[in-house]
Design an enzyme around this catalytic site. Structure first.
Site, PDB file in Angstrom:
ATOM      1  N   TYR A 132     -16.053  17.291 -15.903  1.00  0.00           N
ATOM      2  CA  TYR A 132     -16.407  15.736 -15.659  1.00  0.00           C
ATOM      3  C   TYR A 132     -17.586  15.575 -14.665  1.00  0.00           C
ATOM      4  O   TYR A 132     -17.350  16.032 -13.409  1.00  0.00           O
ATOM      5  CB  TYR A 132     -15.345  15.035 -15.680  1.00  0.00           C
ATOM      6  CG  TYR A 132     -15.677  13.359 -15.492  1.00  0.00           C
ATOM      7  CD1 TYR A 132     -16.515  12.821 -16.295  1.00  0.00           C
ATOM      8  CD2 TYR A 132     -15.255  12.872 -14.143  1.00  0.00           C
ATOM      9  CE1 TYR A 132     -16.602  11.590 -16.105  1.00  0.00           C
ATOM     10  CE2 TYR A 132     -15.796  11.315 -13.746  1.00  0.00           C
ATOM     11  CZ  TYR A 132     -16.322  10.737 -14.905  1.00  0.00           C
ATOM     12  OH  TYR A 132     -16.691   9.576 -14.640  1.00  0.00           O
TER      13      TYR A 132
ATOM     14  N   ARG B  22       0.900  -1.302  -0.104  1.00  0.00           N
ATOM     15  CA  ARG B  22      -0.133   0.055  -0.105  1.00  0.00           C
ATOM     16  C   ARG B  22       0.860   1.165  -0.128  1.00  0.00           C
ATOM     17  O   ARG B  22       0.568   2.199  -0.794  1.00  0.00           O
ATOM     18  CB  ARG B  22      -1.054   0.113   1.355  1.00  0.00           C
ATOM     19  CG  ARG B  22      -1.616   1.311   1.292  1.00  0.00           C
ATOM     20  CD  ARG B  22      -3.077   1.080   2.170  1.00  0.00           C
ATOM     21  NE  ARG B  22      -2.829   0.489   3.447  1.00  0.00           N
ATOM     22  CZ  ARG B  22      -2.053   0.990   4.511  1.00  0.00           C
ATOM     23  NH1 ARG B  22      -1.520   1.982   4.590  1.00  0.00           N
ATOM     24  NH2 ARG B  22      -2.294  -0.108   5.513  1.00  0.00           N
TER      25      ARG B  22
ATOM     26  N   LYS C 147      -7.622   6.913 -19.365  1.00  0.00           N
ATOM     27  CA  LYS C 147      -7.732   7.265 -20.590  1.00  0.00           C
ATOM     28  C   LYS C 147      -6.364   7.188 -21.718  1.00  0.00           C
ATOM     29  O   LYS C 147      -6.218   6.103 -21.841  1.00  0.00           O
ATOM     30  CB  LYS C 147      -8.343   8.962 -20.621  1.00  0.00           C
ATOM     31  CG  LYS C 147      -9.377   8.927 -19.599  1.00  0.00           C
ATOM     32  CD  LYS C 147     -10.593   8.108 -20.051  1.00  0.00           C
ATOM     33  CE  LYS C 147     -11.721   8.003 -18.946  1.00  0.00           C
ATOM     34  NZ  LYS C 147     -11.874   8.583 -17.911  1.00  0.00           N
TER      35      LYS C 147
ATOM     36  N   ASP D  47      -6.816  19.367 -14.018  1.00  0.00           N
ATOM     37  CA  ASP D  47      -7.066  17.878 -14.613  1.00  0.00           C
ATOM     38  C   ASP D  47      -6.560  17.848 -16.200  1.00  0.00           C
ATOM     39  O   ASP D  47      -7.269  18.599 -16.909  1.00  0.00           O
ATOM     40  CB  ASP D  47      -8.570  17.683 -14.615  1.00  0.00           C
ATOM     41  CG  ASP D  47      -8.964  16.167 -15.086  1.00  0.00           C
ATOM     42  OD1 ASP D  47      -8.477  15.642 -15.756  1.00  0.00           O
ATOM     43  OD2 ASP D  47     -10.082  16.070 -14.566  1.00  0.00           O
TER      44      ASP D  47
END
Ligand SMILES: Cc1ncc(COP(=O)(O)O)c(C=O)c1O
Length: 379
Positions: free
Chosen positions: A98, A46, A195, A170
């Site tokens: 978004y 982690r 993406k 972003d």
């Protein structure tokens, strides 16, 4: 190194144990220690994992940043930025963004006492009126999803620096191939790696990149504390995807231009939103801050009927009807009922997400085939 060389080499080196040229998938949760606290830099996956670490270094290099962190999704990366704030803090955000970003702001973080102002930022001068002593973050998405608005990052950074506010961009649509927001004064870059960076529609992942050590400490503290990390296998897939980012983006841009011009000349199409058109309101800003205009295009139909949009979506074949974007294959979507369904109808219509708006993610197929497919769908 130039971009293409960085895409192939940055962050990665042959495996020290075997010489493997590709970074191995370190599919392990933990690492054996020689003695208490005596490990080789990796204690628990982690906190750190060698495959993820190589990817984080690669992404930081692509964005000309010092620090990178990967997350289980783009939303988990956004979640990390918002967790740097405190109750009472205020955020000025792009109003056309978004739908999932809008949803996490409104339905998760508003509850914890953070206030959001959604502002049309096509003219950066609009931002300053919303700044007060509680403003801690400016959130910019450019090009915006789905209206392809362009926000001037340099002008926004001037405002954020004047008031000591953190600026996050972003950069999902542009990718580091087309635009490097840290170089223009942004403090944090966020990516939906899902993406273009992944590029093959086989991974969901997010990333943050920054230069400032204090921001980086917070980023890694939250990444480890909240634990929304990405898996070694997914990190490997994205490392592989990045090696062709420059080649894919070049073709996305070429195909995007051809399709945008085809749509603009089509009698059934009303408006076409693509920053490469000289008529785009912020074309000059796009030309200055981007090295190309990308393969994301939105358009509306004459008469603006939802049923006509649905017909086009159902008839297209090569353009697959699906959420997401940025993969090698072309996708078609209907923001009002898909990606932007989380935004109230009046709000989405006010920013241009009308009933017939269709969004294309133009892939890297042959442009002639894509045009034939759209011609059929529109006929
Ligand atoms: C611009 C933008 N930002 C953030 C996200 C969220 O990323 P993810 O789906 O990887 O959580 C998306 C997803 O579509 C997006 O398009």
């Amino acid at each position: 190194m130039k971009f293409g060389t960085k895409a192939i080499h940055a962050g990665v080196s042959p495996d020290s144990a075997t010489g493997a040229i590709m970074t191995p998938i370190y599919q392990t949760s933990t690492y054996v220690q020689d003695g208490i606290g005596n490990h080789k830099g990796y204690a628990y996956s982690r906190s750190q994992n060698p495959t993820r670490h190589a990817l984080e270094k690669s992404l930081a290099a692509l964005e000309n940043g010092k620090h990178g962190a990967c997350f289980g999704s783009g939303m988990a990366a956004i979640d990390c930025v918002l967790k740097m704030l405190n109750p009472g803090d205020e955020v000025i955000s792009t109003n056309d963004l978004y739908g999932g970003t809008y949803r996490i702001f409104k339905t998760i973080f508003e509850k914890y006492g953070i206030k959001f102002h959604f502002v049309g930022m096509q003219n950066a001068d609009n931002i300053e009126a919303y700044v007060n002593e509680n403003t801690k973050l400016i959130w910019v998405e450019t090009p915006t999803n789905p209206m392809m608005n362009i926000i001037d990052i340099t002008a926004t950074a001037k405002i954020s620096k004047k008031y000591g506010i953190m600026l996050a961009v972003d950069n999902t649509f542009a990718t580091p191939y087309l635009q490097n927001p840290l170089d223009m004064g942004a403090d944090i870059i966020m990516h939906s790696v899902t993406k273009y960076l992944g590029g093959h529609s086989d991974v969901v992942m997010g990333a943050l990149i920054c230069n400032d050590d204090t921001i980086a400490n917070e980023m890694y503290r939250i990444q480890n504390s909240s634990g929304a990390v990405t898996a070694p296998m997914d990190s490997f897939l994205v490392l592989r995807g990045i090696k062709t980012l420059h080649l894919r983006m070049q073709r996305h841009c070429e195909n995007g231009k051809v399709i945008a011009n085809f749509l603009a000349a089509h009698p059934k199409v009303d408006k076409v939103y693509w920053p490469g058109f000289a008529s785009h309101p912020n074309h000059e800003v796009a030309k200055r801050q981007m090295s190309g205009f990308g393969g994301m295009i939105s358009f509306t139909l004459i008469g603006d009927k939802m049923k006509d949009a649905h017909t086009v979506l159902n008839k297209s074949k090569l353009f697959a009807l699906a959420e997401s974007l940025g993969g090698v294959e072309s996708l078609i979507g209907h923001p009002a009922t898909m990606t932007h369904a989380a935004i109230p109808k009046a709000d989405r219509q006010a920013i241009g997400v009308v009933d017939s708006l269709i969004r294309l993610s133009v892939g890297v197929e042959d442009a002639e085939d894509l045009i034939e497919d759209l011609e059929n769908a529109l006929s």
